[in-house]
Design an enzyme around this catalytic site. Structure first.
Site, PDB file in Angstrom:
ATOM      1  N   LYS A  21     -54.632 -26.008  -9.657  1.00  0.00           N
ATOM      2  CA  LYS A  21     -54.257 -24.688 -10.159  1.00  0.00           C
ATOM      3  C   LYS A  21     -55.375 -23.659  -9.975  1.00  0.00           C
ATOM      4  O   LYS A  21     -55.122 -22.459  -9.981  1.00  0.00           O
ATOM      5  CB  LYS A  21     -53.789 -24.787 -11.601  1.00  0.00           C
ATOM      6  CG  LYS A  21     -52.474 -25.563 -11.652  1.00  0.00           C
ATOM      7  CD  LYS A  21     -51.817 -25.598 -12.994  1.00  0.00           C
ATOM      8  CE  LYS A  21     -50.489 -26.318 -12.915  1.00  0.00           C
ATOM      9  NZ  LYS A  21     -50.610 -27.757 -12.575  1.00  0.00           N
TER      10      LYS A  21
HETATM   11  C1  LIG Z   1     -49.565 -28.463 -12.246  1.00  0.00           C
HETATM   12  C2  LIG Z   1     -49.870 -29.732 -11.582  1.00  0.00           C
HETATM   13  C3  LIG Z   1     -48.928 -30.397 -10.798  1.00  0.00           C
HETATM   14  C4  LIG Z   1     -47.499 -29.899 -10.632  1.00  0.00           C
HETATM   15  O1  LIG Z   1     -47.424 -28.689  -9.922  1.00  0.00           O
HETATM   16  P1  LIG Z   1     -46.145 -27.731 -10.123  1.00  0.00           P
HETATM   17  O2  LIG Z   1     -46.448 -26.514  -9.348  1.00  0.00           O
HETATM   18  O3  LIG Z   1     -46.048 -27.478 -11.600  1.00  0.00           O
HETATM   19  O4  LIG Z   1     -44.980 -28.484  -9.608  1.00  0.00           O
HETATM   20  C5  LIG Z   1     -49.309 -31.575 -10.174  1.00  0.00           C
HETATM   21  N1  LIG Z   1     -50.552 -32.081 -10.334  1.00  0.00           N
HETATM   22  C6  LIG Z   1     -51.479 -31.478 -11.087  1.00  0.00           C
HETATM   23  C7  LIG Z   1     -52.817 -32.107 -11.230  1.00  0.00           C
HETATM   24  C8  LIG Z   1     -51.178 -30.282 -11.724  1.00  0.00           C
HETATM   25  O5  LIG Z   1     -52.099 -29.685 -12.464  1.00  0.00           O
END
Ligand SMILES: *Cc1c(COP(=O)(O)O)cnc(C)c1O
Length: 497
Positions: free
Chosen positions: A113
């Site tokens: 993120k």
């Molecule tokens: C947020 C997240 C996901 C999922 O991503 P989305 O965009 O919500 O589908 C997968 N792995 C990690 C480590 C995340 O932080």
């Protein structure tokens, strides 16, 4: 050519600019902003082989954020992707046994993120200037673990902004919680909520739709905005790394120009994989986008049966960022599936709201199958995958990555196609030390305290701690604040009043 944005639910398709959509986050009608057309790339794929991450970001984002000047965009990108990442490639692509892993965890919170959330605050403050807004920006975020810390790290001490994060008290790992509670910044606030992630997210959504409350905030000179993955300022920065990965494969001569690839994406809120869908529609040769879920496999069932049904038990798993039963960004995919029909999209969302379920037509399901494939890995398959990758390649992967890796392995075994596989690797193994340690030592590390597990893992895998882990160990966490969901509004007012 200029691109404008409208809500997935607005039959009039009232247009606003990219910067306005970034400031607003969610549309007032509850829908999500989508571009009025998906731009095609205006550079040859071969050019990707020689571009830095920042260059790809510029080439891709300028096609979407058409009311930003080139200068503004360049400045935002330079501020976002620099020394705050511990790898100059930003998103390096590494090969382990049969697949490429696109490592999106080299930013300040060692999870994917960061890629979007290091950029979003710069896009947002630039957007505010462009729209001559004198209001301060208030960011509200519901987090299943990683978004909260990543958003706090992105917005910390950014002038004229405040960020308030709500996390499900029982649904984040102790390390994730400690990361949030050790965040520095005079404008960052964090609360634990009694309930699961969907509860926290629904409450944040309700606050966004509460016009009276928004007016109250406006009187205090604040404008509400969202750092959740529903914001187009979160979504489009994620399109970049799909192109960048392709360029890396071209540069390594692992692909012929134009050859299709598959991506296996560990999915929760559907933001990451939706960005891959945009990349494909822009002209990136992607054969299949593989939607990988954990035991909360509402998306696997949706892709396989055409029925989305959130009426089912909710599991807390070892991959908490994917413990989601309502994937917000799926609404954008539905919009495209209905051939950009806002009334139909709104109707499906209405059914979800009322019955917790909806069904798409067989024709729509057939369209989906062209771009997507879906499967899930349960807890034991996830743990086995971590162990397997460690044994065969001496590489430690985190449980989210392991879900995608396991699902990709099954996809390959089913010989659906034999194009190169890229696994989107979304978190560092250091973020989930107990799970990774248990898996690779085939023991129950559950009883071991988190910090001990961290040290043991570090000794076994022999990679130095990322700087965020060092900070976590050195800084004293602030006191934990807990709230009932119905106390959220009061808590917000107390902070900004
Ligand atoms: C947020 C997240 C996901 C999922 O991503 P989305 O965009 O919500 O589908 C997968 N792995 C990690 C480590 C995340 O932080």
């Amino acid at each position: 050519m200029a691109i404008f944005y409208h809500s997935t639910r607005d039959v009039n398709k009232k247009k606003i600019t990219a910067s306005q959509a970034i400031l607003q986050g969610l549309s007032p009608d509850g829908g999500l902003y989508v571009p009025d057309r998906i731009p095609a790339i205006d550079f040859p794929l071969t050019a990707l082989a020689n571009m830095s991450y920042q260059e790809v970001a510029f080439k891709v984002l300028r096609l979407f954020l058409t009311d930003f000047s080139e200068n503004e965009l360049q400045e935002c990108i330079n501020a976002a992707y620099g020394k705050n990442f511990d790898d100059p490639a930003i998103a390096p692509l590494v090969f382990h046994e049969g697949a490429f892993y696109l490592e999106l965890f080299h930013g300040p919170t060692i999870a994917f993120k960061d890629i979007a959330l290091q950029l979003l605050p710069h896009l947002m403050t630039t957007a505010a200037q462009k729209n001559h807004s004198h209001k301060k920006i208030l960011i509200l975020t519901a987090t299943s673990g990683d978004t909260g810390k990543a958003a706090m790290a992105g917005f910390a001490n950014v002038p004229n902004t405040k960020i308030i994060v709500f996390y499900p008290q029982a649904g984040v790992s102790p390390i994730q919680e400690r990361q949030m509670l050790t965040q520095k910044g005079t404008n960052t606030y964090v609360f634990g909520i009694n309930g699961n992630f969907d509860r926290a997210q629904t409450n944040v959504k309700n606050i966004f739709n509460d016009q009276a409350f928004k007016q109250q905030l406006a009187n205090l000179n604040y404008q509400l905005s969202s750092a959740n993955s529903i914001n187009i300022g979160r979504l489009f920065p994620q399109v970049v790394y799909y192109f960048y990965a392709y360029g890396q494969l071209l540069a390594k001569r692992q692909l012929t120009n134009g050859q299709p690839v598959n991506f296996s994406v560990p999915t929760g809120n559907f933001g990451d994989i939706l960005a891959g869908y945009y990349a494909k529609k822009m002209g990136l040769p992607i054969k299949h986008l593989i939607c990988a879920s954990n035991k909360n496999k509402v998306l696997t069932d949706f892709f396989q049966t055409g029925i989305y049904d959130k009426n089912r038990p909710f599991y807390v798993t070892s991959s908490p960022s994917m413990d989601i039963l309502v994937s917000s960004n799926l609404e954008r995919l539905l919009f495209y599936l209905t051939d950009s029909d806002p009334a139909m999209t709104a109707d499906l969302m209405q059914q979800l709201q009322q019955h917790g379920a909806y069904r798409i037509s067989p024709a729509m399901q057939a369209i989906l199958a062209k771009d997507f494939s879906a499967d899930y890995a349960d807890e034991s398959a996830t743990s086995q995958e971590i162990a397997y990758v460690f044994e065969t390649c001496q590489a430690a992967i985190d449980p989210h990555t392991a879900v995608a890796s396991q699902v990709a392995r099954r996809f390959a075994a089913a010989s659906i196609n034999d194009q190169p596989m890229i696994i989107v690797s979304t978190a560092s193994p250091f973020k989930f030390p107990k799970v990774v340690l248990s898996a690779i030592t085939d023991s129950k590390a559950d009883q071991v305290p988190d910090l001990t597990a961290l040290q043991q893992l570090q000794q076994i895998i022999g990679i130095p701690y990322p700087s965020t882990i060092k900070q976590l160990l050195e800084n004293q966490p602030q006191k934990r604040h807990l709230l009932e969901p119905n106390q959220m509004q009061a808590a917000i007012l107390k902070i900004i009043a």
